[in-house]
Design an enzyme around this catalytic site. Sequence first.
Site: not given
Length: 500
Positions: A27-28
């Site tokens: 993810c981020m």
Amino acid sequence: MADAQQLAQQILDSVGGSANIADVENCMTRLRVEVVSTEDVALDDLKATDGVMAAIAAGSNLQIVLGPGLVDRVANDLSTLRAQPSDPAPSVTPEELAARGAAMKSAARSRTDGRTMRAVRKISAIFIPLIPALIACGLIAGINGILTNLGWLPGLTPFLAVLSSGFLSLLAVFVAMNAAKEFGGTPILGGAVGGIVVAAGVANVSVFGEQLAPGQGGVLGAMAGGILAAYVERGMRRVTPDVIALIVVPTVTVLVAGAVTLGVLMTVAGVVASAIGVAATWLLANGGAFAGFVLGGFFLPLVMTGMHQALTPIHTTLIDQTGWTVLLPVLAMGGAGQIGAAIALWLRFRRNEALSRTIRGALPAGFLGVGEPLIYGVTLPLGRPFITACIGGAFGGGVVGLFDQLGHTVGAIAIGASDLSLLPLLNGSSGFGWALLGYGSGLIVAYVVGFVATVLFGVSASVRADLEAQSSAPAGDPVAPDAPIDVDDARVGTAASAAR
């Protein structure tokens, strides 16, 4: 700047090599690694690796916090390393072959489970980049609403109204752009399709005898249109000669995806969005305290599994429809119950330095709505406190639901915030004051019930004995293997939490 390729190799070695990896995604801020066997994972080595901010094991799933930017490079390099051919395997015994087959079966099951989570995260990733702007515009709208209600600075309020509404008026365009990007298309083509949803000329179009309205279908229609645009574009690029691709591909993409969006998706999405709004409003208006009790009590398990990300488009749809989401303030009570549980543990076992250090590091983030450090570092490893935290969240959710049932809807005008950070983003059918009273009452009840339930029932006799034994152990003694995970050096910011 950390060397991504070297870090990827170190992570690969620490998790047991390519053969022990069932699935990898990111993810981020975090690298998620699903392993075949947890016994082959050197978690301590992984935590000590330069560039790894934190490493948390939840069964066969490893959450490796690397930070934004670096995590993308490491994920790409790790995929490259996994694809490299390995040395020919030596001969094995039938028993080893049977064990390998069992491991492959387990890995296949993990991959099947991962497909569902990947789909959820892919949809959630469409909205995650929008969260900072939603928070900013929500705060500005909140300030503007307070000034308007008080009659202060009348010359400033129109200015603030434009600042807060500009992004929201074009939300469908940004959603479609991100949707196209997530599914392998060109963002600007997705935006062109999303722009159809909010175009004023839609009012002149009739579909199956029904006249459309600008904005019909909202973010759901725009998201579906952006995803469709990505698939049409990818298909056209495969069959279109390069010499005419620049003209043909974007034209056909906008024509086909736009026509389907205008003729089908806006209508269907409009029905779905309306149903979501009616269902959420009806649930809390009629179920009231009971509905809030259930929703608040079950939210922490959703966060633990990552399934809470599936609620992101629902929140956004409700905000797009009514100006606020009635679900977020109720669900936020789960984190408040966990804070009460953590404070109880801190006071009860304050002489246990490992546990105290973990709670001190995780509590500030918890008050700002970042619940994962408390989940994985404190309540879940200890077992019962996770349940008592859910009980606190249930009672807090019941209080918020009761306000909804009494006609004073408690809503949040933006997502990405929780606990105390949600206070400036409150609004509802009776205004900010009633929303603040309802949400604040829920927070206090969740804190208190989570605290009391943990004091009374939160720690079993065996766990209490272990924690007290660790408290009396001389400095430098190793912590028991089942002690809470130390997240003192694993703090993750609010924006990173939203990405999860």
